[in-house]
Design an enzyme around this catalytic site. Structure first.
Site, PDB file in Angstrom:
ATOM      1  CD  GLU A  46      -1.359  -2.312   2.121  1.00  0.00           C
ATOM      2  OE1 GLU A  46      -2.138  -2.896   2.888  1.00  0.00           O
ATOM      3  OE2 GLU A  46      -0.151  -2.635   1.999  1.00  0.00           O
ATOM      4  CB  CYS A  69      -0.722  -4.168   8.696  1.00  0.00           C
ATOM      5  SG  CYS A  69       0.424  -2.869   8.209  1.00  0.00           S
ATOM      6  CD1 TRP A 164      21.672 -34.545 -15.023  1.00  0.00           C
ATOM      7  CD2 TRP A 164      20.517 -33.871 -13.227  1.00  0.00           C
ATOM      8  NE1 TRP A 164      22.456 -33.678 -14.330  1.00  0.00           N
ATOM      9  CE2 TRP A 164      21.774 -33.250 -13.216  1.00  0.00           C
ATOM     10  CE3 TRP A 164      19.607 -33.618 -12.216  1.00  0.00           C
ATOM     11  CZ2 TRP A 164      22.140 -32.373 -12.208  1.00  0.00           C
ATOM     12  CZ3 TRP A 164      19.978 -32.754 -11.221  1.00  0.00           C
ATOM     13  CH2 TRP A 164      21.229 -32.133 -11.219  1.00  0.00           C
ATOM     14  NE  ARG A 178      17.151 -27.403  -4.949  1.00  0.00           N
ATOM     15  CZ  ARG A 178      18.248 -28.002  -5.407  1.00  0.00           C
ATOM     16  NH1 ARG A 178      19.288 -27.264  -5.795  1.00  0.00           N
ATOM     17  NH2 ARG A 178      18.300 -29.319  -5.473  1.00  0.00           N
ATOM     18  CB  THR A 190      19.207 -37.368  -0.179  1.00  0.00           C
ATOM     19  OG1 THR A 190      17.966 -38.063  -0.339  1.00  0.00           O
ATOM     20  CG2 THR A 190      19.442 -36.465  -1.375  1.00  0.00           C
ATOM     21  CG  ASP A 194      21.861 -38.403  -4.798  1.00  0.00           C
ATOM     22  OD1 ASP A 194      22.324 -39.469  -5.260  1.00  0.00           O
ATOM     23  OD2 ASP A 194      20.642 -38.187  -4.666  1.00  0.00           O
ATOM     24  NE  ARG A 201      23.896 -26.142  -8.953  1.00  0.00           N
ATOM     25  CZ  ARG A 201      23.203 -26.971  -8.186  1.00  0.00           C
ATOM     26  NH1 ARG A 201      23.081 -26.724  -6.885  1.00  0.00           N
ATOM     27  NH2 ARG A 201      22.620 -28.024  -8.700  1.00  0.00           N
ATOM     28  CD  GLU A 290      15.113 -30.187  -3.865  1.00  0.00           C
ATOM     29  OE1 GLU A 290      15.741 -30.952  -4.624  1.00  0.00           O
ATOM     30  OE2 GLU A 290      15.264 -28.962  -3.871  1.00  0.00           O
ATOM     31  CB  SER A 298       8.939 -39.937   7.227  1.00  0.00           C
ATOM     32  OG  SER A 298       9.722 -41.091   7.444  1.00  0.00           O
TER      33      SER A 298
END
Length: 358
Positions: A46, A69, A164, A178, A190, A194, A201, A290, A298
């Site tokens: 605003e 607000c 990939w 991300r 992971t 990896d 990036r 990810e 889980s």
């Protein structure tokens, strides 16, 4: 209001844990001012729109995607600015769930003699701020779970190779996700398999997202990139109490990695709801989960997901690691998502679905 919603989108990745807000000032059927919340801690939408409108704001109508607000936080109340500029009418998409505002802003404007209309494109505005809405109500981060898999539901081949699976356009989309979430979560498996950086990036940003590793027994190597690169101070490791005084944990702390000690259940797993409470207390409003399979499963088992994003590549592995192992679902009682959509991402398909928030 549609233009205000489009303006609000420009704040993605820059304003959390604040909401995305856009604002348009109209006079004599002409837009005379535009603004949006550009960065956390800086001027609200605003204020930016009224400054853009200048003297033409007097007697104009202000369209805003969220209730203005009426309290002092990092910036003064927007209601004061609206009153001082002589706005005669305010059109609001949706009310603010923040208890410090929550209808009080509207009441203040009406008490001052300003005409107020609310509920214009309300559903669109609420969806836009689904992350903020959950965080402000529950103090838990909004969870987006992202999976990249083959047509036959595999996230790795029989040799546990996964690089990939998805195409270049999908990977660029993940970097954007991300950035917009501000935090990326994976399991120790992971990291071990990896050795990812979990950074953005594909375009320049001023600050990389937090990297969160669930590693109760601290099995991930100390030389893993998330523990050893120049961004190690942006890494959180969630460990069990029995690991908190171990030499490995102490070395991580000395290297600048942040350790969060969490309680385990009787089965030796983390209670994700309690874990998310801790992360919410740290100000993390949105987390992109990810991987890998155990983490995905889980989060499903403990019903801690708000949004599911699955990138499906036109590939078949036949054998390999499935994305999920969740007992209890059947043809008669499956997991069902709401407000689903499909989008083409190069040769891949992106499925998006939502879980009902409680």
């Amino acid at each position: 209001m549609q233009q205000a919603l489009e303006l609000a989108q420009k704040g993605r990745g820059l304003v959390l844990p604040n909401p995305l807000v856009g604002c348009v000032v109209v006079k004599n059927n002409q837009i005379v001012g535009k603004g949006y919340h550009q960065k956390f801690g800086e001027a609200h939408a605003e204020v930016n729109a009224l400054q853009d409108a200048g003297s033409q704001a007097r007697g104009a109508t202000l369209y805003v995607t969220l209730e203005p607000c009426c309290h002092t936080g990092k910036t003064p109340p927007c209601t004061n600015e609206i009153l001082q500029c002589g706005i005669k009418k305010v059109v609001i998409a949706c009310s603010d769930p923040n208890p410090l505002v929550s209808g009080k802003g509207i009441k203040q404007l009406i008490a001052a003699g300003i005409e107020v209309v609310s509920g214009v494109l309300q559903d669109e505005a609420c969806h836009l701020n689904r992350v903020f809405n959950k965080f402000i109500r529950s103090r838990k981060p909004y969870i987006t779970l992202k999976i990249a898999q083959t047509l036959d539901g595999k996230i790795a081949d029989i040799n546990h190779k996964s690089k990939w699976i998805s195409g270049e356009l999908s990977r660029e989309c993940v970097h954007r996700m991300r950035f917009e979430s501000g935090a990326v979560l994976v399991g120790a498996g992971t990291v071990f398999a990896d050795n990812p950086r979990l950074t953005v990036r594909t375009f320049h940003i001023s600050e990389q997202p937090w990297r969160i590793v669930i590693d109760p027994k601290l099995i991930a190597p100390l030389n893993s990139l998330v523990f050893a690169d120049e961004l190690k101070h942006r890494t959180l490791v969630l460990i069990s109490k029995d690991q908190s005084q171990k030499a490995k944990a102490e070395k991580l702390v000395r290297n600048g990695v942040k350790i969060v000690v969490c309680d385990q259940t009787a089965t030796g797993h983390f209670d994700l709801n309690k874990l998310l409470d801790k992360l919410g207390e740290m100000g993390l409003a949105h987390i992109l989960v990810e991987g890998g399979q155990k983490i995905f499963s889980s989060f499903f088992k403990q019903k801690c997901i708000d949004e599911l994003q699955i990138f499906i590549a036109p590939k078949l592995f036949g054998q390999g690691l499935s994305s999920l192992q969740v007992p209890g679902w059947t043809a008669d009682s499956p997991c069902i998502l709401e407000n689903t959509s499909w989008n083409k991402m190069g040769n891949d398909l992106l499925f998006t679905g939502y879980f009902q928030q409680t």
